[in-house]
Design a protein around this motif. Structure first.
Motif, PDB file in Angstrom:
ATOM      1  N   LEU A   4     -28.037  -2.732 -53.062  1.00  0.00           N
ATOM      2  CA  LEU A   4     -28.267  -2.190 -54.650  1.00  0.00           C
ATOM      3  C   LEU A   4     -27.820  -3.207 -55.670  1.00  0.00           C
ATOM      4  N   GLU A   5     -28.943  -3.551 -56.526  1.00  0.00           N
ATOM      5  CA  GLU A   5     -28.700  -4.283 -57.520  1.00  0.00           C
ATOM      6  C   GLU A   5     -28.880  -3.676 -58.791  1.00  0.00           C
ATOM      7  N   GLY A  58     -34.310  -1.753 -67.567  1.00  0.00           N
ATOM      8  CA  GLY A  58     -33.472  -2.240 -66.594  1.00  0.00           C
ATOM      9  C   GLY A  58     -34.479  -2.222 -65.170  1.00  0.00           C
ATOM     10  N   ARG A  59     -33.641  -2.628 -64.254  1.00  0.00           N
ATOM     11  CA  ARG A  59     -34.187  -2.507 -62.794  1.00  0.00           C
ATOM     12  C   ARG A  59     -33.133  -2.067 -61.884  1.00  0.00           C
ATOM     13  N   ILE A  60     -33.511  -1.490 -60.973  1.00  0.00           N
ATOM     14  CA  ILE A  60     -32.889  -1.046 -59.822  1.00  0.00           C
ATOM     15  C   ILE A  60     -33.386  -1.288 -58.614  1.00  0.00           C
ATOM     16  N   VAL A  61     -32.698  -2.436 -58.029  1.00  0.00           N
ATOM     17  CA  VAL A  61     -33.428  -3.120 -57.001  1.00  0.00           C
ATOM     18  C   VAL A  61     -32.696  -2.836 -55.646  1.00  0.00           C
ATOM     19  N   TYR A  62     -33.379  -2.080 -54.629  1.00  0.00           N
ATOM     20  CA  TYR A  62     -32.669  -1.584 -53.265  1.00  0.00           C
ATOM     21  C   TYR A  62     -33.268  -2.534 -52.354  1.00  0.00           C
ATOM     22  N   ASP A  63     -32.505  -3.011 -51.671  1.00  0.00           N
ATOM     23  CA  ASP A  63     -33.199  -3.816 -50.319  1.00  0.00           C
ATOM     24  C   ASP A  63     -34.423  -4.687 -50.755  1.00  0.00           C
ATOM     25  N   GLY A  64     -34.346  -5.143 -52.046  1.00  0.00           N
ATOM     26  CA  GLY A  64     -35.474  -6.042 -52.338  1.00  0.00           C
ATOM     27  C   GLY A  64     -36.436  -5.488 -53.210  1.00  0.00           C
ATOM     28  N   ALA A  72     -38.698  10.706 -56.521  1.00  0.00           N
ATOM     29  CA  ALA A  72     -37.293  11.092 -55.723  1.00  0.00           C
ATOM     30  C   ALA A  72     -37.314  10.990 -54.283  1.00  0.00           C
ATOM     31  N   ASP A  73     -38.584  11.487 -54.066  1.00  0.00           N
ATOM     32  CA  ASP A  73     -38.839  11.718 -52.387  1.00  0.00           C
ATOM     33  C   ASP A  73     -39.114  10.588 -51.611  1.00  0.00           C
ATOM     34  N   ALA A  74     -39.772   9.688 -52.466  1.00  0.00           N
ATOM     35  CA  ALA A  74     -39.967   8.353 -51.799  1.00  0.00           C
ATOM     36  C   ALA A  74     -38.611   7.499 -51.886  1.00  0.00           C
ATOM     37  N   ILE A  75     -37.802   7.823 -52.622  1.00  0.00           N
ATOM     38  CA  ILE A  75     -36.359   6.915 -52.710  1.00  0.00           C
ATOM     39  C   ILE A  75     -35.518   7.594 -51.499  1.00  0.00           C
ATOM     40  N   VAL A  76     -35.828   8.855 -51.280  1.00  0.00           N
ATOM     41  CA  VAL A  76     -34.996   9.493 -50.143  1.00  0.00           C
ATOM     42  C   VAL A  76     -35.597   8.877 -48.827  1.00  0.00           C
ATOM     43  N   ARG A  77     -36.811   8.852 -48.500  1.00  0.00           N
ATOM     44  CA  ARG A  77     -37.503   8.302 -47.433  1.00  0.00           C
ATOM     45  C   ARG A  77     -36.962   6.810 -47.207  1.00  0.00           C
ATOM     46  N   MET A  78     -36.606   6.224 -48.488  1.00  0.00           N
ATOM     47  CA  MET A  78     -36.265   4.723 -48.309  1.00  0.00           C
ATOM     48  C   MET A  78     -34.868   4.686 -47.660  1.00  0.00           C
ATOM     49  N   GLY A  79     -34.056   5.606 -47.716  1.00  0.00           N
ATOM     50  CA  GLY A  79     -32.609   5.391 -47.211  1.00  0.00           C
ATOM     51  C   GLY A  79     -31.711   5.737 -48.047  1.00  0.00           C
ATOM     52  N   ILE A  80     -31.899   6.514 -49.217  1.00  0.00           N
ATOM     53  CA  ILE A  80     -31.036   6.782 -50.250  1.00  0.00           C
ATOM     54  C   ILE A  80     -30.696   8.275 -50.238  1.00  0.00           C
ATOM     55  N   THR A  81     -29.625   8.747 -50.117  1.00  0.00           N
ATOM     56  CA  THR A  81     -29.465  10.131 -50.194  1.00  0.00           C
ATOM     57  C   THR A  81     -28.226  10.288 -51.397  1.00  0.00           C
ATOM     58  N   HIS A  82     -28.461  11.276 -52.077  1.00  0.00           N
ATOM     59  CA  HIS A  82     -27.669  11.625 -53.349  1.00  0.00           C
ATOM     60  C   HIS A  82     -26.762  13.047 -52.997  1.00  0.00           C
TER      61      HIS A  82
END
Ligand code: ATP
Length: 237
Positions: A4-5, A58-64, A72-82
């Motif tokens: 994560l960057e 700004g940018r939030i780069v996760y796994d490129g 939010a739902d797509a982000i969970v599916r990409m492997g990020i849980t809050h």
């Protein structure tokens, strides 16, 4: 390599500017902590990464991949849980049902059962209370359930907001031991905490956030030994 960057992230609530261009990174396999006082912008940072807030810049780069603009739902599916602050469990549902809710993005029953078994091994007390409703659990158990529910999505990156909040010291130790164990099993963790002492005892690296700006960064050891951090966040000890 950075999993994560965060680059120059600016976030506001209407006219209130909460983050003023912060940058940091979390490498695969690390526990990274963001420490800071009340209102520094820690929760805002996590909410923005998980897609609940939209940054001004700004940018939030996760796994490129840049997460800005993704649901939010797509982000969970990409492997990020809050795991948000304040143990938001479903009080009328049983522990097992709460855990099943955490696996909502997944379909394979067998895999879900395997994950539940993994979670029950991490939290034996939840296994004992599997058929009890969430609302009847103690505060510490509810915090464990909130974390366990987050793990049911099998995250690659876990975002944790103030897991120590409101817990007795013995339970805080227990939760932090479990956080370390989860990390040792391969989950990368971004941990937001006001309890700098505990956070810096489990993290590899950390950043100090003050009113929306990152003031200091370093390895956990460097931060623990930094006079400013000791003075402001470790009670001068
Ligand atoms: P805490 O530990 O108290 O949650 P924090 O470091 O997580 O603190 P944030 O909750 O991210 O801080 O808040 C950062 C700033 O944004 C604060 O000035 C806060 O008052 C403001 N803020 C947070 N949520 C909202 C909101 N929903 N509406 C308006 N301002 C907000």
């Amino acid at each position: 390599m950075a999993l994560l960057e965060i680059e120059n992230l600016h976030v506001s609530y209407g006219a209130i500017r909460a983050l003023h261009g912060i940058s940091f990174r979390v490498d695969e396999g690390e526990i990274v902590t963001l420490i800071g006082a009340n209102g520094a912008g820690k929760s805002t940072t996590l909410r923005t990464i998980s897609g609940l807030l939209y940054p001004d810049k700004g940018r939030i780069v996760y796994d490129g991949v840049d997460l800005v603009g993704k649901e939010a739902d797509a982000i969970v599916r990409m492997g990020i849980t809050h795991v948000p602050e304040g143990r938001r469990i479903f009080a009328p549902l049983t522990v097992r049902e709460n855990l099943e809710m955490g696996a909502y993005t997944r379909r394979d029953r067998k895999e879900i059962e395997e994950t539940m078994e993994w979670v029950f091994e991490l939290f034996p007390r939840l296994r004992e209370r599997a058929e009890q409703t969430g609302g009847t659990l103690s505060g510490g158990e509810q915090q464990m359930l909130a974390l366990a529910r987050g793990l049911m999505a099998k995250p690659r990156l876990l975002l944790m907001d103030e897991p120590s909040m409101g817990l007795a010291p013995i339970l805080v130790e227990e939760i932090f031991d479990t956080i370390q164990e989860i990390n040792q099993q391969g989950v990368t963790i971004l941990l937001v905490e006001q309890n700098a002492h505990m956070a810096l005892s489990v993290a590899h690296r950390g950043y100090v956030l003050e009113t929306g700006v990152i003031h200091l960064e370093g390895t956990a050891k460097e931060l623990r030994e930094n006079p400013q951090v000791r003075e402001a966040y470790l009670g001068g000890d």
